[in-house]
Every structure is written in C-alpha cells, then in structure tokens.
Design a protein around this motif. Structure first.
Motif, PDB file in Angstrom:
ATOM      1  N   UNK A  19       0.827  -1.112  -0.077  1.00  0.00           N
ATOM      2  CA  UNK A  19      -0.172  -0.279   0.203  1.00  0.00           C
ATOM      3  C   UNK A  19       0.800   1.436  -0.111  1.00  0.00           C
ATOM      4  N   UNK A  20       0.638   2.357  -0.860  1.00  0.00           N
ATOM      5  CA  UNK A  20       1.398   3.776  -1.326  1.00  0.00           C
ATOM      6  C   UNK A  20       2.462   3.183  -1.059  1.00  0.00           C
ATOM      7  N   UNK A  21       3.120   2.373  -2.044  1.00  0.00           N
ATOM      8  CA  UNK A  21       4.190   2.003  -2.970  1.00  0.00           C
ATOM      9  C   UNK A  21       3.834   2.229  -4.186  1.00  0.00           C
ATOM     10  N   UNK A  22       5.121   2.392  -4.651  1.00  0.00           N
ATOM     11  CA  UNK A  22       4.103   3.028  -6.470  1.00  0.00           C
ATOM     12  C   UNK A  22       4.411   2.222  -7.305  1.00  0.00           C
ATOM     13  N   UNK A 200       7.963   4.824  -1.424  1.00  0.00           N
ATOM     14  CA  UNK A 200       9.218   4.420  -1.159  1.00  0.00           C
ATOM     15  C   UNK A 200      10.641   4.394  -0.828  1.00  0.00           C
ATOM     16  N   UNK A 201      10.307   5.877  -0.421  1.00  0.00           N
ATOM     17  CA  UNK A 201      11.413   5.365   0.159  1.00  0.00           C
ATOM     18  C   UNK A 201      11.665   5.265   1.719  1.00  0.00           C
ATOM     19  N   UNK A 202      10.357   4.858   2.583  1.00  0.00           N
ATOM     20  CA  UNK A 202      10.630   3.703   3.404  1.00  0.00           C
ATOM     21  C   UNK A 202      10.906   2.286   3.219  1.00  0.00           C
ATOM     22  N   UNK A 203      10.415   2.128   2.177  1.00  0.00           N
ATOM     23  CA  UNK A 203      10.550   0.608   1.803  1.00  0.00           C
ATOM     24  C   UNK A 203      11.578   0.697   1.933  1.00  0.00           C
ATOM     25  N   UNK A 204      12.288   1.779   1.093  1.00  0.00           N
ATOM     26  CA  UNK A 204      13.962   1.163   0.733  1.00  0.00           C
ATOM     27  C   UNK A 204      14.425   0.616   2.347  1.00  0.00           C
TER      28      UNK A 204
END
Length: 217
Positions: A19-22, A200-204
């Motif tokens: 959810x909310x990743x691109x 995306x930065x958080x998932x990274x």
C-alpha cells in the motif's frame, strides 16, 4: 544466509500488500526479489491483524487474521517472514493479554498460535518475525475505532519479541532500528505517505534492514 534463489513467503498487512509504494517492485519484499534474486511471495492483506477481531468490522476481509492465512501460502518456502502488529494496536479490539495466553482472542495468545501454526506447516523453514513500525497517532489512548488501547505500541513490540524468543524465532526490530518516526514532521514527509504507510523511501529502509538481517542468519 545466501539470498539468491531463496523462496520467501511474506505474511503481513497493508505494508506487505504494498500500500502506497509506487509499485510492487518498490515494496520492501519486491526489492529483495528485484535486487537480490529472492523468489518472493507476498501475502499481505490491508487492515488485518495478528489477533482475532472480537466484533464485526467494517470490511470483512480485515477479519482474516494472520493464522487463518498460513495454510493459504505456498508450501515450499525456505523462509517465512511475519510482519504485523500495528493494526492490532491501531484499530483492533482484542486485548494485549499475557504471555500465558493460548487463544486467538488476545495478542499474546494469537502470537503463540501463529508461530506454532507456521512451525507446523513449515518445519524446515527459517521463520523471521518483524516488529511494527512507529506511526503518527500511536500515542492516542483511544484507537481509530473508539476502542481504548491496552498499552503503547512498544508493548506490542515487546510481546512479539517475548513470544518469538520462546520459539527461537529471530526478530528484526523495525520499531527501534528503522529511524522512521512519523511523529517528526520531516521524517513523516520523507518516509511515509500518511504517517503510517511507508512510501518508496520508507520501503527502501525496511528492505535494507531485512536484507542485512537475513544475510546474517
């Protein structure tokens, strides 16, 4: 642990659903597949919890608590990663409970039964638990659906660590190691989309933590 070629099942909530990743390639487990040759299978359902909801909820799919989905995952996994708990604290109505519980109706009890179920279905797999991330409203005494919380999010983090230790399950402590603290406005904007879900930065960040953690097992 050598990552390339590993078959990893990821059991979780909206964060694991991406959810909310691109796109799924930018979800934390999608990055493992893209960058490190992992055969990753995501089993995230938004809104779901580890403990069983005690009353009927807005969306029936949210009541598919984690243990009910273990037998729906691919059976040939080398690693099982379990990432949840934030929804139990944020909008669940089950009590936190205590270490001696053995029922899906409390968070502690549901953790015991979940880990037992996963170990039974995947006796040769490496099981990994992940603690929940911080979220912006975690200090509220009443959760998002009007239920008084049993304790702070840290208590749910501690329960995961305590129960996992009883089963010799290693724990990646995202709560204390990610540096994602949405109560800080700049960090909220940098790493989340809404004060909870990582962008995306958080998932990274989660990906890098998990990659290193798995490599060191």
């Amino acid at each position: 642990m050598e990552l390339k070629g590993l078959k990893i099942n990821f059991l979780g909530d909206s964060i694991t659903e991406g959810y909310d990743s691109s796109d799924m390639e930018h979800c934390y487990w999608g990055l493992l597949q893209k960058n490190d040759g992992v055969i990753a299978r995501g089993y995230g359902i938004a809104g779901t919890r580890i403990a069983k909801q005690q009353s009927m909820f807005i969306d029936p799919k949210w009541d598919n608590y984690f243990r009910t989905r273990v037998d729906k995952m691919d059976p040939d996994a080398d690693v099982i990663v379990i990432f949840g708990g934030v929804n139990d604290h944020g909008h669940g109505d089950a009590h936190l409970g205590k270490m001696s519980d053995r029922t899906d109706d409390t968070f502690y009890g549901a953790l015991h039964l979940l880990y037992q179920e996963v170990m039974k279905r995947y006796p040769d797999a490496q099981i990994v638990a992940m603690t929940p991330m911080h979220y912006e409203d975690e200090d509220a005494l009443i959760n998002g659906y009007g239920v008084r919380k049993d304790g702070p999010l840290s208590a749910y983090r501690d329960a995961i660590c305590e129960v996992a230790e009883a089963y010799d399950i290693p724990v990646l402590d995202v709560f204390n190691k990610s540096g994602i603290q949405p109560k800080d406005r700049e960090l909220r904007l940098l790493y989340t989309s809404d004060g909870l879900h990582p962008n995306d930065a958080g998932h990274e960040i989660i990906y890098k933590l998990l990659k290193e953690f798995l490599q060191n097992l």
